[in-house]
Design a protein around this motif. Sequence first.
Motif, PDB file in Angstrom:
ATOM      1  N   LYS A  10       0.963  -1.140   0.010  1.00 55.73           N
ATOM      2  CA  LYS A  10       0.168  -0.049   0.135  1.00 55.73           C
ATOM      3  C   LYS A  10       0.898   1.212   0.000  1.00 55.73           C
ATOM      4  CE  LYS A  10      -3.540  -2.351   0.912  1.00 55.73           C
ATOM      5  NZ  LYS A  10      -4.724  -2.676  -0.124  1.00 55.73           N
ATOM      6  N   LYS A  11       0.486   2.606  -0.547  1.00 52.39           N
ATOM      7  CA  LYS A  11       1.113   3.686  -0.530  1.00 52.39           C
ATOM      8  C   LYS A  11       0.771   4.468   0.855  1.00 52.39           C
ATOM      9  CE  LYS A  11       1.623   4.343  -5.430  1.00 52.39           C
ATOM     10  NZ  LYS A  11       1.301   5.000  -6.546  1.00 52.39           N
ATOM     11  N   VAL A  12       1.534   4.135   1.741  1.00 50.98           N
ATOM     12  CA  VAL A  12       1.328   4.719   3.109  1.00 50.98           C
ATOM     13  C   VAL A  12       2.762   5.451   3.447  1.00 50.98           C
ATOM     14  CG1 VAL A  12       0.691   4.248   5.298  1.00 50.98           C
ATOM     15  CG2 VAL A  12      -0.075   2.826   3.509  1.00 50.98           C
ATOM     16  N   LEU A  13       2.286   6.769   4.100  1.00 46.91           N
ATOM     17  CA  LEU A  13       3.757   7.525   4.603  1.00 46.91           C
ATOM     18  C   LEU A  13       3.500   7.213   6.051  1.00 46.91           C
ATOM     19  CD1 LEU A  13       3.419  10.504   2.235  1.00 46.91           C
ATOM     20  CD2 LEU A  13       5.116   8.421   2.174  1.00 46.91           C
ATOM     21  N   HIS A  53      -6.325  10.673   3.558  1.00 46.71           N
ATOM     22  CA  HIS A  53      -6.532  10.373   5.179  1.00 46.71           C
ATOM     23  C   HIS A  53      -5.108  10.534   5.882  1.00 46.71           C
ATOM     24  CE1 HIS A  53     -10.550   8.466   5.175  1.00 46.71           C
ATOM     25  NE2 HIS A  53     -10.108   8.155   3.843  1.00 46.71           N
ATOM     26  N   GLU A  54      -5.318  11.218   7.122  1.00 49.74           N
ATOM     27  CA  GLU A  54      -4.204  11.402   7.979  1.00 49.74           C
ATOM     28  C   GLU A  54      -4.653  11.092   9.392  1.00 49.74           C
ATOM     29  OE1 GLU A  54      -1.613  15.197   6.161  1.00 49.74           O
ATOM     30  OE2 GLU A  54      -3.614  15.535   7.125  1.00 49.74           O
ATOM     31  N   ILE A  87      -8.619  10.548  16.198  1.00 50.60           N
ATOM     32  CA  ILE A  87      -7.773   9.991  15.296  1.00 50.60           C
ATOM     33  C   ILE A  87      -7.492  10.783  14.132  1.00 50.60           C
ATOM     34  CG2 ILE A  87      -7.407   7.981  16.552  1.00 50.60           C
ATOM     35  CD1 ILE A  87      -8.895   6.529  14.163  1.00 50.60           C
ATOM     36  N   GLU A  88      -8.637  11.304  13.552  1.00 50.70           N
ATOM     37  CA  GLU A  88      -8.632  11.905  12.170  1.00 50.70           C
ATOM     38  C   GLU A  88      -9.693  13.024  12.286  1.00 50.70           C
ATOM     39  OE1 GLU A  88      -8.525  10.420   7.661  1.00 50.70           O
ATOM     40  OE2 GLU A  88      -9.478   9.199   9.144  1.00 50.70           O
ATOM     41  N   GLU A 126     -10.695  -0.652   5.272  1.00 48.65           N
ATOM     42  CA  GLU A 126     -11.842  -0.362   4.218  1.00 48.65           C
ATOM     43  C   GLU A 126     -11.959   1.169   4.256  1.00 48.65           C
ATOM     44  OE1 GLU A 126     -13.692  -2.752   3.220  1.00 48.65           O
ATOM     45  OE2 GLU A 126     -12.663  -4.234   4.429  1.00 48.65           O
ATOM     46  N   GLU A 127     -11.537   2.053   5.034  1.00 49.94           N
ATOM     47  CA  GLU A 127     -11.494   3.487   4.799  1.00 49.94           C
ATOM     48  C   GLU A 127     -10.179   4.069   4.189  1.00 49.94           C
ATOM     49  OE1 GLU A 127     -14.561   5.276   4.400  1.00 49.94           O
ATOM     50  OE2 GLU A 127     -15.712   3.521   5.144  1.00 49.94           O
TER      51      GLU A 127
END
Length: 129
Positions: A10-13, A53-54, A87-88, A126-127
Motif C-alpha cells: 500500500k502507498k502509506v507514509l 486520510h491522515e 484520530i482524524e 476499508e476506509e
Amino acid sequence: MNLKTIFENKKVLFTGGVDIQAVEQAEMELAFKMPSDYKELLLQYGALASGGHEIAALGVDGYLNVVELTKKERALANNQLDNYIVIENLATEGLLIVLDEEGQVYQYQKNALEKIYSDFKAYLKEEVL
C-alpha cells in the motif's frame, strides 16, 4: 492480522513509532487507555498518511498529534468526547473520526456520535488504505 500485513503493498507514509513511555504519557494526559490496535500503530509506525486520510499519532506536533488534536476537539465538544480520542479530522463540516478504549471507531459530527467500525484495523483496511 497485524498492521504490517495490512500495510503491505500500500502507498502509506509514516512518521515513525514512539517508545512505550510516550504512549503511557499520552494515556495519562488524556485519561484514556489506548486500544491495542491503535497502540500498535503508535509504537511501530506513528502518524500515517494514505490517499486523503491522515491518522494522528505521537512523535509529531500540531494537528497530527493525537494528544493536541484530542484536547482541542474535547474542549469544543462540551464533554461529549471525554471518553474518546480523535484520530482524524476530515476537515469536512466538522467531521471527526474517534476511537473508544475498546478500539471501536465512530464518526462525530454536529454533537452526534455514530459507530462506523467495530475495530481500528477494519477502519484502516476499508476506509484509509
